[in-house]
Write a protein that holds these residues in place. Sequence first.
Motif, PDB file in Angstrom:
ATOM      1  N   ARG A 216      -9.142  62.487  64.333  1.00  0.00           N
ATOM      2  CA  ARG A 216      -7.780  62.685  63.830  1.00  0.00           C
ATOM      3  C   ARG A 216      -7.108  61.364  63.492  1.00  0.00           C
ATOM      4  N   ASP A 217      -7.381  60.332  64.297  1.00  0.00           N
ATOM      5  CA  ASP A 217      -6.755  59.031  64.105  1.00  0.00           C
ATOM      6  C   ASP A 217      -7.610  57.966  64.787  1.00  0.00           C
ATOM      7  N   THR A 218      -7.171  56.710  64.664  1.00  0.00           N
ATOM      8  CA  THR A 218      -7.941  55.604  65.214  1.00  0.00           C
ATOM      9  C   THR A 218      -8.071  55.709  66.730  1.00  0.00           C
ATOM     10  N   GLU A 219      -7.021  56.127  67.391  1.00  0.00           N
ATOM     11  CA  GLU A 219      -7.059  56.251  68.852  1.00  0.00           C
ATOM     12  C   GLU A 219      -8.149  57.230  69.277  1.00  0.00           C
ATOM     13  N   THR A 220      -8.238  58.348  68.583  1.00  0.00           N
ATOM     14  CA  THR A 220      -9.271  59.335  68.900  1.00  0.00           C
ATOM     15  C   THR A 220     -10.660  58.772  68.629  1.00  0.00           C
ATOM     16  N   HIS A 244     -10.753  50.953  57.731  1.00  0.00           N
ATOM     17  CA  HIS A 244     -10.350  51.176  59.124  1.00  0.00           C
ATOM     18  C   HIS A 244     -10.307  49.826  59.850  1.00  0.00           C
ATOM     19  N   ASP A 275     -11.135  63.287  53.221  1.00  0.00           N
ATOM     20  CA  ASP A 275     -10.049  62.497  53.780  1.00  0.00           C
ATOM     21  C   ASP A 275     -10.629  61.270  54.491  1.00  0.00           C
ATOM     22  N   ARG A 277      -9.244  58.846  55.798  1.00  0.00           N
ATOM     23  CA  ARG A 277      -8.473  58.406  56.961  1.00  0.00           C
ATOM     24  C   ARG A 277      -9.045  58.969  58.259  1.00  0.00           C
ATOM     25  N   ARG A 278      -9.735  60.103  58.169  1.00  0.00           N
ATOM     26  CA  ARG A 278     -10.342  60.692  59.367  1.00  0.00           C
ATOM     27  C   ARG A 278     -11.860  60.547  59.383  1.00  0.00           C
TER      28      ARG A 278
END
Length: 288
Positions: A216-220, A244, A275, A277-278
Amino acid sequence: MPTPSLSALPVRRLTHRDLTACADLSEDRGWPREEHKWGLLLSAGRGYGIDDPDGGLVTACVVTEYGPHGRPTLGAIGMVLVAERHARQGIGRRLMRHVVSLMGTTPLTLHATPNGRPLYEELGFKTTGRAEMVRGRLTPDATTSGVVTRAATAEDLIAIIRLDEEVFGTDRTHVITRLPAFADQLRVAEDAGRIIGYAAAWPNMETQVVGPLIARDTETAKVLLTSLAARTDRPLRTDIDVRHEELLAWVKARGLESVAFNAVMTHGITALPGDWRRRFAPLTVAAG
């Protein structure tokens, strides 16, 4: 009988019976044998090659198609190799022209090394991105996160496939369903019981390759990488989209080192679907 010229040798489909010859070709060019990866690619994709009259393969590559069966919306080309003794004679160009022609109007993608890029540009491929290969032992992050990871189960497979198609931009069920048998680890990230990311780690010589890495995002993505690293004694290796930047800085601060850069190239489309971004890392650069 005289040995036929390379230009007269036919291109043929490769099968699992050619696995050893493909691995031999990798070794001939100084690559790892990578039989485990070749096995996946030859079962999930279509291999093409030219036989050497003296034994083995002159050249080989694999195409992995994605999208509806019989109507692919994307083809990933990988493992393009020419035996050292036949290098710089145009045989790789001939094989690539053959494959591009077979794929017709289907959009194509590949990861190109600096050495291979001029050939692909000649065939009409355009550079649309870059990926950085990193390798090393990941030191755990001391910070805590609300994201939970766990081993994937058979019941998760449908949700993983749906998430993957949403992020990758086209269906690759025939590859994702092979992951439980192919990978040493397949883990999911959850938030409130909903799968928000997944990652696999599979054996490749002395490393564990992380891919796909979808989050979902960088943290994940960080949490998934940390969970994979904690469950292997091998160094990790992965190819991260250079956009990224935060994730790349994070893995380098925790022990992974830059190994190489590849150009992400496309043919027939100006950018990859989905996407980005993911989409943090491909299953393998050979299959997207």
